[in-house]
Design an enzyme around this catalytic site. Structure first.
Site, PDB file in Angstrom:
ATOM      1  N   GLU A   1      -4.012   3.170 -10.122  1.00 55.16           N
ATOM      2  CA  GLU A   1      -4.304   2.143 -10.090  1.00 55.16           C
ATOM      3  C   GLU A   1      -3.212   1.267 -11.682  1.00 55.16           C
ATOM      4  O   GLU A   1      -2.714   0.571 -12.416  1.00 55.16           O
ATOM      5  CB  GLU A   1      -4.723   0.934 -10.346  1.00 55.16           C
ATOM      6  CG  GLU A   1      -5.386   1.071  -9.071  1.00 55.16           C
ATOM      7  CD  GLU A   1      -4.023   1.316  -7.777  1.00 55.16           C
ATOM      8  OE1 GLU A   1      -2.289   0.540  -8.516  1.00 55.16           O
ATOM      9  OE2 GLU A   1      -4.007   0.885  -6.765  1.00 55.16           O
TER      10      GLU A   1
ATOM     11  N   HIS B   1       6.353  -0.008  -8.197  1.00 53.42           N
ATOM     12  CA  HIS B   1       4.668   0.362  -7.967  1.00 53.42           C
ATOM     13  C   HIS B   1       4.805   1.286  -6.600  1.00 53.42           C
ATOM     14  O   HIS B   1       3.648   2.122  -7.479  1.00 53.42           O
ATOM     15  CB  HIS B   1       3.540  -0.982  -7.982  1.00 53.42           C
ATOM     16  CG  HIS B   1       2.712  -1.104  -7.961  1.00 53.42           C
ATOM     17  ND1 HIS B   1       1.590  -0.826  -9.365  1.00 53.42           N
ATOM     18  CD2 HIS B   1       0.922  -0.248  -7.284  1.00 53.42           C
ATOM     19  CE1 HIS B   1       0.859  -1.214  -9.185  1.00 53.42           C
ATOM     20  NE2 HIS B   1       0.534  -0.852  -7.949  1.00 53.42           N
ATOM     21  N   GLU B   2       4.934   0.953  -5.686  1.00 54.91           N
ATOM     22  CA  GLU B   2       4.385   1.677  -4.211  1.00 54.91           C
ATOM     23  C   GLU B   2       4.799   2.737  -4.563  1.00 54.91           C
ATOM     24  O   GLU B   2       3.942   4.127  -4.260  1.00 54.91           O
ATOM     25  CB  GLU B   2       4.502   0.929  -2.883  1.00 54.91           C
ATOM     26  CG  GLU B   2       3.329  -0.476  -3.373  1.00 54.91           C
ATOM     27  CD  GLU B   2       2.140  -0.660  -3.779  1.00 54.91           C
ATOM     28  OE1 GLU B   2       1.231   0.663  -3.454  1.00 54.91           O
ATOM     29  OE2 GLU B   2       1.491  -1.724  -3.970  1.00 54.91           O
TER      30      GLU B   2
ATOM     31  N   MET C   1       0.607  -1.503   0.010  1.00 53.92           N
ATOM     32  CA  MET C   1      -0.077  -0.123   0.261  1.00 53.92           C
ATOM     33  C   MET C   1       1.049   0.885  -0.206  1.00 53.92           C
ATOM     34  O   MET C   1       1.603   1.501   1.155  1.00 53.92           O
ATOM     35  CB  MET C   1      -1.131  -0.245   1.393  1.00 53.92           C
ATOM     36  CG  MET C   1      -1.958   0.975   1.314  1.00 53.92           C
ATOM     37  SD  MET C   1      -3.592   1.154  -0.177  1.00 53.92           S
ATOM     38  CE  MET C   1      -3.349   3.269  -0.192  1.00 53.92           C
ATOM     39  N   GLU C   2       0.936   2.177  -0.847  1.00 49.42           N
ATOM     40  CA  GLU C   2       1.444   3.377  -1.079  1.00 49.42           C
ATOM     41  C   GLU C   2       1.238   4.783   0.140  1.00 49.42           C
ATOM     42  O   GLU C   2       1.505   5.155  -0.540  1.00 49.42           O
ATOM     43  CB  GLU C   2       1.129   4.128  -2.817  1.00 49.42           C
ATOM     44  CG  GLU C   2      -0.647   4.349  -2.490  1.00 49.42           C
ATOM     45  CD  GLU C   2      -1.220   3.303  -3.364  1.00 49.42           C
ATOM     46  OE1 GLU C   2      -1.257   1.963  -2.976  1.00 49.42           O
ATOM     47  OE2 GLU C   2      -2.697   3.753  -3.592  1.00 49.42           O
TER      48      GLU C   2
HETATM   49  N1  TRP Z   1      -3.542   0.452  -3.562  1.00 47.47           N
HETATM   50  C1  TRP Z   1      -2.940  -0.614  -3.668  1.00 47.47           C
HETATM   51  C2  TRP Z   1      -2.270  -1.167  -4.380  1.00 47.47           C
HETATM   52  O1  TRP Z   1      -2.069  -1.013  -5.562  1.00 47.47           O
HETATM   53  C3  TRP Z   1      -3.830  -1.958  -3.545  1.00 47.47           C
HETATM   54  C4  TRP Z   1      -4.330  -2.143  -2.109  1.00 47.47           C
HETATM   55  C5  TRP Z   1      -2.994  -2.423  -0.772  1.00 47.47           C
HETATM   56  C6  TRP Z   1      -5.562  -2.472  -1.872  1.00 47.47           C
HETATM   57  N2  TRP Z   1      -3.755  -3.056  -0.292  1.00 47.47           N
HETATM   58  C7  TRP Z   1      -5.952  -3.161   0.221  1.00 47.47           C
HETATM   59  C8  TRP Z   1      -7.379  -2.356  -1.977  1.00 47.47           C
HETATM   60  C9  TRP Z   1      -6.818  -2.917   0.567  1.00 47.47           C
HETATM   61  C10 TRP Z   1      -8.224  -2.528  -1.778  1.00 47.47           C
HETATM   62  C11 TRP Z   1      -7.806  -3.365  -0.128  1.00 47.47           C
HETATM   63  O2  TRP Z   1      -0.544  -0.668  -4.544  1.00 47.47           O
HETATM   64 ZN    ZN Z   2      -1.028   0.200  -7.004  1.00 49.10          ZN
END
Ligand code: TRP
Ligand code: ZN
Length: 879
Positions: free
Chosen positions: A326, A303-304, A269-270
C-alpha cells in the site's frame, strides 16, 4: 458470528505455513437463496515448515460445511473437526487433494466481505480475510496458488460471469443456466481472488504494451451507468503507459477488467485481472461528477492497476507487511497524478491529508508503526499510517537515493521477488543492494510510530558571514512505545536573501556551493549546519516540498511568512507560509472577541486574488484557509467552538474586505467551453466557486444572484454543486431549500449525485445540525446497507461538520455512538471506521472529551461487539 474476546496477533509469532496449496479448483453454483462452493485444493507439506505439523488447519467464517473429501474419500465425523472459524483435519499425508463443499448466503451478507450481492449482482471482496467467508482455506497471503474457477448461474439474470485470468470455457446448462470457467496462470494469495456475476454492460478498449502485446480492456457497469466509463478507461490507459515508462512494468495477462459495484466497504480492490471498484471511484461524467471526483478516479484506477506489480506479482508475506504494497503503491499513484497534473498542487494535497489526518492518527490511541507489531483485527489497519505515511517513507528513500538509483532498486526488487510474498525489509534491502546505501537507521521509519518533531533555531554571524541552523528531532511516545531513537530524515531547505532570491548553499568545509535547495540528512538528535559566505541574514525555507512527514517548529515572524509567500522558489513552501500565517491569525482571534484580523493576511489574500501571472492552481490552493480539523490537530485541549468561530470571523473579515476583488475574480474565471480536467481549468473553477462561497457566506446579494444563475446554467457538476454548496452555506434560507429540492428532483435517479446532495447538507456548518442530519437518515434515498450513503451522511457530519458534531451537550457524540452500535452487527468494518472521530477524545477540552468518552463507553457496552469495533473502542479507552 465473531467471538467476543478478540485475541492479539503478533508479528513476532510469524511462522511459515505448514502446508502449501499449489492449485485451487473452484466451482460456484449461484442461486437466489444461496450459493454452493465446491473447492478442490492440491495441498502439500511446506518443505520450509519449522514444526512437524500433523494436522491441516483451514480458516473459515460464517460457512455451512456440507462435506469434506480427502483424496476422494469422504471424511466422517471424528475424522475432521469443524470449529466454525477453523476446520482441522488431523494426520494428513505429505501431499493430497482436499475437496470441501460449503453453503453460503450471499444475499444475506451485509458485511460485504466474501461473496455478497450488490444491486442484484454477485461480487466478492476478499482482502484481507474475506476468502474464508467463501470456503475453508489457509487464508493468509504467503500461501500462493493457481486458481481455476467455474461459475454457474441463471443465464437470463446473470449473463456476465467473471473471475481472475482468462476465460477458457463456457457453455449452457439445464434449466436456463450457464457457466464460464476462468483460469489465472499467476499464483496468487487468496485475498486477490474475485468473482462477479450480473447483468452488466461491457465497455471495451485495447492497449498495446511496450513489447507489442495487445491487451483487452473492459469496464463492466450496470446499464444505467454506460455513459460514465470514459474517464476511467482513459485513466487506465494513461496508468498502463506511465508504469511502462517510469518503472519498466508491463501488464501480464491478455485481459484487464474493471467492475463497478454500488455497495463496497472501501474505494476499490486490485484483484488479479479483475479490479472491483466502488461506483463512486470509477464512474464519472462532467455533468454529474465534480473535478475532485475526476481526479480521485484517475488516482484510484491507477492505484489498483499499479498493484498488479506492487502487490500482486510481489505480494505481502503477512498482514504486518501491508504497507509493502500500500505505501509503495500510494507513492506510485501519487507520482502518476503529479505527472498528469500539477506536481505542486498534488504535493499540497498529500501533505494536507497527512498533516491533518495521519498526524492525528499518529498522536492518538490507535497510533502504530508503518509496519505494526500487533493487531486484533487487520481491517482496522488499512489506515492513513499504512497508506499515506507508508508512501512518504518510500518517497524519502526516493529522495535519498535519487531517481536513477531508486529505479535500479525497484527493478531489483521486482526481479528478485517476482512471484513471492515478502516483507518491507526485503523492499528496503533491494534499495540498499542496488544503491550501495546503508538504510539501517532509516528502517526505524517502519518500526517507530509517532510523528517526529523538528525544532529549528538559527543564528547569524555577520562578521564571519556564517549562518548556523540547529536542528533537533524528537519523537513523541505512542501506545506501547517510549524512548525512541532518532530517525534518518531527509531535510530539504533553502535560504532566501533580502530580495527573495535563493542563496547558493555551501556548508562549512565545502569548496563550492551545492545548489540552492539542499537535502540535509538528519540522523542524530541534534545537528548544527553552518552555511558559509552568507552576506546578510537570510530567511530560511524549511522542509521544502515537504521532504519528510514531520512537524517543523521555527519562529517565523508574520512578515517573514508574507515574504516567503511571495518569494519562495519552492511552491509548496509558498503555500505553507500562507497556511502558517493564517493559522497564526486565527489563533490570535481564538477566544478574543475584541481582537481584529491582521490586515497583513487581508493584503496577502488580495495580492493572490489579483495576481494573474501566478500559477492559478497554486493560487487556488493558497486561498483556502486551514481547515478546522487541521487547526484542532495543532492545538492541545482543543476547543472546537472557539476554533470554529475564530475561523469564521477570519473568513468573514476576508470576504468583506475583499468583496470587490472576489467579484472581479468570479467574473474573470469564465467557464471553459469544453469541460476538461486540466490544472488550469480545475483552478479556474475552484477560484470561481471559492469566490462565490466566500461572498455568499457574508450574505452578499449580488453573489446570491450569481449563484442562482450558475446553479441553473451550469454544464458541469463542479459548477452546479459549487453553487449549491455556496447557497446551502449562506444565510438565504429560502434559496437554500429551493435549490436543494431542485437538485434532488434533477438527480434523484443517480445515486452518486444523491451522495453529493447528502454530504453537502450533512457537512453544512449553517444548516447541518443534528436534527437536519436525522431527517436525512429518514429520507427515501438513504440506505443503511449502503456504505457510501452512511459515509455521506454520518461520516460527513462527524468528520467535516465539526461545529455541529461537537455540540457541547454531547448529542453529536451520542448520535454517532448509536449509529456505530446499530451498524456493528450488519457491517463491522464500516462501524469501526465511524469510531475514528471519537477515538481522539483526549485531544479536546474537558467539555468535549467527557461526552466523547461516554459515547465510547456506550459503544463498549454493546453485547456481542465485533472484533473490529472492540479493538478500537478498547484501545481508545485504555489508560
Ligand atoms: N487493497 C485495497 C486498496 O488499497 C484496499 C481494500 C479494498 C480493502 N477493499 C477492502 C481493505 C476491504 C480492507 C477491506 O486498493
Ligand atoms: Zn491499495
Amino acid at each position: 458470528m465473531r467471538t467476543n474476546q478478540p485475541k492479539t496477533i503478533y508479528l513476532s509469532e510469524y511462522r511459515v505455513p505448514d502446508f502449501l496449496v499449489d492449485h485451487v479448483d473452484l466451482r460456484f453454483e449461484l442461486f437466489e437463496d444461496g450459493a454452493r462452493v465446491h473447492s478442490t485444493l492440491s495441498v502439500r507439506r511446506n518443505p520450509e515448515a519449522t514444526g512437524p505439523a500433523e494436522q491441516l488447519e483451514l480458516n473459515g467464517d460464517s460457512l455451512t460445511l456440507e462435506s469434506v473429501h480427502l483424496d476422494g474419500r469422504e471424511l466422517q465425523a471424528g475424522q475432521f473437526e469443524d470449529r466454525g472459524e477453523l476446520l482441522l483435519v488431523p494426520s494428513v499425508p505429505d501431499a493430497f487433494e482436499l475437496q470441501v463443499v460449503t453453503w453460503i448466503e450471499p444475499q444475506n451478507n451485509t458485511r460485504l466481505e466474501g461473496l455478497y450481492k450488490s444491486s442484484g449482482m454477485f461480487c466478492t471482496q476478499c482482502e484481507a480475510e474475506g476468502f474464508r467467508c467463501i470456503t475453508y482455506f489457509p487464508d493468509r497471503p504467503d500461501v500462493m496458488s493457481r486458481y481455476r474457477t467455474r461459475i454457474e448461474a441463471d443465464k437470463a439474470s446473470y449473463p456476465i460471469l467473471l473471475s481472475n485470468g482468462n476465460d477458457v470455457e463456457r457453455g449452457d446448462l439445464d434449466g436456463g443456466r450457464h457457466f464460464v470457467t476462468w483460469e489465472d496462470p499467476f499464483p496468487k494469495p487468496s485475498y486477490l481472488f474475485a468473482l462477479v456475476a450480473g447483468d452488466l454492460v461491457e465497455k471495451k478498449d485495447r492497449f498495446t504494451t511496450m513489447s507489442g502485446r495487445d491487451i483487452d480492456l473492459r469496464i463492466y457497469v450496470e446499464p444505467r451507468n454506460a455513459t460514465k466509463t470514459g474517464h476511467a478507461m482513459d485513466s487506465l490507459k494513461r496508468a498502463m503507459r506511465w508504469d511502462e515508462e517510469v518503472y519498466g512494468r508491463e501488464y501480464d495477462l491478455d485481459i484487464f477488467m474493471i467492475v463497478a459495484v454500488d455497495d463496497f466497504n472501501m474505494g476499490a480492490m486490485e484483484n488479479k485481472g479483475l479490479n472491483i471498484f466502488n461506483s463512486s471511484c470509477v464512474l464519472a461524467s462532467p455533468e454529474s461528477e465534480t473535478d475532485m471526483a475526476f481526479q480521485r478516479i484517475e488516482a484510484i484506477v491507477a492505484h489498483e492497476y499499479f498493484h498488479n506489480w506492487s502487490g500482486n506479482r510481489v505480494t505481502c508475506r503477512d498482514w504486518f507487511q501491508l504497507s509493502l504494497k500500500e505505501g509503495f503503491t500510494v507513492f506510485r499513484d501519487s507520482r502518476f497524478s503529479a505527472d498528469m497534473g500539477s506536481p505542486t498542487v498534488k504535493r499540497i494535497e498529500d501533505a494536507t491529508l497527512l498533516r491533518t489526518a495521519q498526524f492525528a492518527e499518529d498522536a492518538g490511541p490507535m497510533a502504530h508503526p508503518v509496519r505494526p507489531a500487533s493487531y486484533m483485527e487487520i481491517s482496522n489497519f488499512y489506515t492513513l499510517t499504512i497508506y499515506e505515511k507508508g508512501a512518504e517513507v518510500v518517497r524519502m528513500i526516493h529522495t535519498l537515493l535519487g531517481p536513477d538509483l531508486f529505479r535500479k532498486g525497484s527493478d531489483l526488487y521486482f526481479q528478485r521477488h517476482d512471484g513471492q510474498a515478502v516483507t518491507t525489509d526485503d523492499f528496503v534491502r533491494a534499495m540498499e543492494d542496488a544503491s550501495g546505501r546503508d538504510l539501517g537507521q532509516f528502517r526505524l521509519w517502519y518500526e517507530q510510530a509517532g510523528t517526529p518533531v523538528l525544532t529549528v533555531e538559527d543564528d547569524y554571524d555577520e562578521a564571519g558571514q556564517v549562518y548556523r541552523l540547529t536542528v533537533r528531532q524528537s519523537i513523541p511516545d505512542t501506545p506501547g512505545q517510549t524512548g525512541k531513537k532518532p530517525q534518518h530524515i531527509p531535510f530539504a531547505l533553502g535560504l532566501l536573501d533580502q530580495d527573495g532570491n535563493d542563496l547558493p548553499l555551501a556548508l562549512a568545509g565545502e569548496e563550492a556551493p551545492g545548489g540552492s535547495t539542499r537535502v540535509l540528512e538528519l540522523t542524530d538528535e541534534e545537528h548544527v549546519f553552518e552555511f558559509t559566505g552568507i552576506d546578510s541574514r537570510p530567511v530560511p525555507s524549511l522542509l521544502r516540498d515537504f521532504s519528510a512527514p514531520v512537524r517543523v517548529n521555527y519562529p517565523w515572524s508574520r512578515d517573514q511568512l508574507m515574504f516567503l509567500m511571495s518569494h519562495d522558489s519552492d511552491g509548496f513552501n509558498r503555500w505553507d507560509a500562507g497556511q502558517r500565517l493564517a493559522v497564526d491569525v486565527i489563533r490570535e482571534l481564538s477566544g478574543h472577541a475584541d481582537a481584529s484580523v491582521d490586515d497583513r493576511l487581508v493584503q496577502a489574500c488580495r495580492t493572490l486574488l489579483n495576481d494573474q501571472d501566478a500559477d492559478q492552481a497554486l493560487v487556488a490552493k493558497m486561498l483556502q484557509l486551514p481547515s478546522e480539523a487541521y487547526l484542532i490537530e495543532l492545538s492541545d485541549g482543543a476547543d472546537v467552538q472557539i476554533i470554529h468561530h475564530a475561523r469564521e470571523r477570519v473568513l468573514k473579515a476576508l470576504a468583506t474586505a475583499l468583496r470587490d476583488d472576489l467579484l472581479a475574480c468570479y467574473r474573470r474565471q469564465q467557464p471553459a467551453e469544453h469541460y476538461q480536467v486540466t490544472p488550469e481549468d480545475v483552478a479556474s473553477r475552484s477560484l470561481r466557486n471559492m469566490a462565490l462561497a466566500w461572498l455568499l457566506h457574508i450574505g452578499d446579494e449580488q453573489a446570491r444572484e450569481l449563484a442562482l444563475e450558475q446553479f441553473h446554467s451550469a454544464t458541469n457538476m463542479t459548477d452546479q454543486s459549487g453553487a449549491l454548496r455556496a447557497l446551502v452555506n449562506s444565510p438565504f434560507g429560502d434559496d437554500r431549500s429551493r435549490t436543494l429540492d431542485a437538485f434532488y428532483q434533477q438527480w434523484h435517479q443517480d445515486p452518486q449525485v444523491v451522495e453529493q446532495w447528502f454530504s453537502i447538507q450533512a457537512a453544512s456548518p449553517v444548516s447541518g445540525d443534528l436534527a437536519a442530519v436525522r431527517r436525512l437518515l429518514e429520507h427515501e434515498a438513504f440506505d443503511w446497507k449502503n456504505p457510501n450513503k452512511i459515509r455521506c451522511v454520518v461520516g460527513a457530519f462527524a468528520g467535516q461538520n465539526l461545529a455541529h458534531f461537537h455540540e457541547q451537550d454531547g448529542s453529536g457524540y451520542q448520535f454517532l455512538a448509536d449509529t456505530i452500535r446499530r451498524l456493528d452487527d450488519s457491517n463491522p468494518q464500516i462501524a469501526a471506521r465511524l469510531c475514528a472521530p471519537l477515538t481522539r477524545w483526549r485531544k479536546f477540552a474537558h467539555v468535549y472529551s467527557e461526552g466523547m468518552r461516554k459515547a465510547l463507553e456506550s459503544v463498549r457496552e454493546k453485547d456481542g461487539l465485533s472484533r473490529d469495533v472492540y479493538e478500537i473502542v478498547h484501545k481508545s479507552l485504555a489508560d
